[in-house]
Scaffold this active site. Structure first.
Site, mmCIF file in Angstrom:
data_model
loop_
_atom_site.group_PDB
_atom_site.id
_atom_site.type_symbol
_atom_site.label_atom_id
_atom_site.label_comp_id
_atom_site.label_asym_id
_atom_site.label_seq_id
_atom_site.Cartn_x
_atom_site.Cartn_y
_atom_site.Cartn_z
ATOM 1 N N ASP A 291 -0.104 -0.374 -4.654
ATOM 2 C CA ASP A 291 -1.498 0.060 -4.786
ATOM 3 C C ASP A 291 -1.662 1.373 -4.035
ATOM 4 O OD1 ASP A 291 -4.758 -1.501 -4.087
ATOM 5 O OD2 ASP A 291 -4.208 0.461 -4.886
ATOM 6 N N GLN B 122 -10.402 -7.897 -1.305
ATOM 7 C CA GLN B 122 -11.275 -6.844 -0.756
ATOM 8 C C GLN B 122 -11.211 -6.856 0.764
ATOM 9 O OE1 GLN B 122 -13.255 -5.097 -3.584
ATOM 10 N NE2 GLN B 122 -12.309 -3.820 -2.018
ATOM 11 N N GLU C 49 -1.295 0.000 -8.907
ATOM 12 C CA GLU C 49 -2.769 -0.017 -8.932
ATOM 13 C C GLU C 49 -3.316 1.346 -8.529
ATOM 14 O OE1 GLU C 49 -4.241 -3.913 -7.521
ATOM 15 O OE2 GLU C 49 -5.619 -2.746 -6.281
ATOM 16 N N LYS D 15 0.839 -1.182 0.000
ATOM 17 C CA LYS D 15 0.000 0.000 0.000
ATOM 18 C C LYS D 15 0.879 1.238 0.000
ATOM 19 C CE LYS D 15 -4.098 -1.728 -0.064
ATOM 20 N NZ LYS D 15 -4.880 -1.599 -1.303
ATOM 21 N N ASP E 267 -8.674 -1.013 -10.415
ATOM 22 C CA ASP E 267 -9.358 -1.716 -9.319
ATOM 23 C C ASP E 267 -10.658 -0.955 -9.038
ATOM 24 O OD1 ASP E 267 -8.511 -2.528 -5.838
ATOM 25 O OD2 ASP E 267 -10.326 -2.785 -6.991
ATOM 26 N N LYS F 202 -12.152 -9.197 -8.592
ATOM 27 C CA LYS F 202 -12.456 -9.532 -7.191
ATOM 28 C C LYS F 202 -13.814 -10.232 -7.081
ATOM 29 C CE LYS F 202 -9.760 -5.730 -5.244
ATOM 30 N NZ LYS F 202 -9.707 -4.628 -4.263
HETATM 31 C C1 MUC Z 1 -7.327 -2.920 -2.671
HETATM 32 O O1 MUC Z 1 -6.763 -3.511 -3.580
HETATM 33 O O2 MUC Z 1 -7.752 -1.782 -2.824
HETATM 34 C C2 MUC Z 1 -8.399 -1.672 -0.100
HETATM 35 C C3 MUC Z 1 -9.652 -1.560 0.385
HETATM 36 C C4 MUC Z 1 -10.286 -2.808 0.287
HETATM 37 O O3 MUC Z 1 -11.419 -3.104 0.602
HETATM 38 O O4 MUC Z 1 -9.446 -3.678 -0.254
HETATM 39 C C5 MUC Z 1 -8.150 -3.079 -0.255
HETATM 40 C C6 MUC Z 1 -7.450 -3.648 -1.374
HETATM 41 MG MG MG Z 2 -6.659 -1.983 -4.911
#
Ligand code: MUC
Ligand code: MG
Length: 366
Positions: free
Chosen positions: A190, A293, A216, A162, A241, A265
């Site tokens: 991401d 998620q 991402e 992240k 995403d 997802k």
């Molecule tokens: C993602 O890939 O965004 C961030 C919030 C969520 O619900 O999943 C993450 C993963």
């Molecule tokens: Mg994401």
């Protein structure tokens, strides 16, 4: 076979620790368990994780949508008639994870009726897949500790990091992760829409220096020209995403050159539309990866089934470790991550069973 009842059961399960990212923070699993029962006694399950910052849903809205909008359409229908059901449910917009959970539960029922696991129904591309662990925002030391723990305990060799905050802080975390984990480990990032386009372009170039393989959602895709500039200038693929949450949204994003790859997802597109998205992307030569998620155990099992069903997805590490954030859950047998891999359940349907005592303990409607 006909659907006799559709239930939406809100759960409240504590996390061991919060999970933070640029667009929000998850502090507990307030997921909704969707349970569909047929007239011959089969029971199918799906899991809806409310993500208001991505879909605008809450546990309450998911329960209400399932009970008041979707159950009336589903009761009396044949679970095999997924295309007809998909068309009927599509008359209601949004409510993405409510729909995703219903679709997963339908495939659970179909698999049980056929005596086949879902990944076999999808195409049986693999029996297990490599795993990627999603590292939440923290200090560089905290993020490294998370990665090292997953590497040491579960053999994970791929990580989604992240980012999307102050760039210097993000780069410091990626630098430490690369230094600690070595060059053989796969890192991708991401930003959850956290940067503006100019920052994102600089970030993409700097992340490439650390051999980060994908980025991402670097900026809000509604900054249309900014996103196109990022895709044009970035040395690494930009993954859709939050901006590619439906089949049509994926098509628009790819035709508009707003993304180079797509995160798929089960939480939002279940198996039916996830397979349609993967087919679209295969035809266009676009990479698809199974995203996370911050799913619970049930969503984790479903994500592994999706990846093991379709070759395009089985090629890449699958984000299925964040159920470990949860202090507990309602499956009788938790998913197992070992040697950096996750195996498809071999039982019919999803191959899961709900522990009635844990369901009683964690359901939030009693
Ligand atoms: C993602 O890939 O965004 C961030 C919030 C969520 O619900 O999943 C993450 C993963
Ligand atoms: Mg994401």
């Amino acid at each position: 076979m006909k659907i006799r009842s559709v239930e939406a059961i809100p759960l409240a399960i504590p996390y061991r620790r919060p999970f933070a990212f640029a667009s929000g923070k998850a502090t507990a699993a307030d997921h909704v368990l969707v349970r569909i029962t047929t007239d011959d006694g089969l029971v199918g399950h799906g899991e809806a994780p409310p993500r208001p910052y991505t879909y605008g849903e809450t546990a309450t809205s998911i329960v209400t949508a399932v009970r008041e909008l979707f159950a009336p359409v589903l009761v009396g229908a044949d679970p095999f008639a997924r295309e007809r059901i998909r068309a009927d449910l599509a008359r209601t917009v949004a409510n993405n994870t409510a729909r995703g959970a219903i679709d997963v539960a339908l495939w659970d029922l179909v698999g049980q009726a056929c005596g086949q696991p879902v990944h076999a129904l999808l195409g049986h591309a693999a029996d297990e897949v490599r795993v990627a662990h999603m590292i939440g925002l923290g200090t560089p030391a905290e993020m490294v500790a998370d990665a090292v723990e997953m590497s040491d305990t579960c053999g994970v060799e791929a990580f989604k990091v992240k980012v999307g905050r102050d760039l210097a802080h993000d780069l410091a975390a990626v630098r430490e992760l690369r230094r600690e984990l070595g060059d053989s480990v796969e890192l991708y990032a991401d930003a959850n829409r956290g940067w503006d386009a100019d920052t994102a372009i600089v970030a993409a170039r700097r992340l490439a220096d650390f051999h980060v393989t994908m980025l991402e959602e670097p900026n809000p895709a509604d900054d249309v020209l900014g996103r196109r500039r990022i895709v044009r200038e970035s040395p690494i693929p930009i993954v859709g995403d939050e901006s590619t949450i439906t089949l049509g949204g994926v098509a628009r994003s790819l035709l508009d050159r707003d993304a180079d790859a797509i995160s798929v997802k089960v939480a939002r597109t279940g198996f039916t539309d996830s397979a349609k998205i993967v087919g679209l992307c295969e035809g266009l030569g676009v990479t698809t990866v199974v995203g996370n998620q911050i799913d619970g155990m049930l969503g984790t099992v479903a994500s592994t089934a999706l990846a093991c069903g379709l070759r395009s997805l089985a090629r890449h590490p699958v984000e299925v470790t964040n159920f470990l954030l949860m202090s507990d859950d309602v499956l009788t047998d938790p998913p197992v991550i070992a040697d950096g891999r996750s195996g498809a359940r071999q039982g019919p349907g999803l191959g899961v069973a709900i522990d009635p005592d844990k369901l009683a303990r964690y359901r939030a409607d009693r």
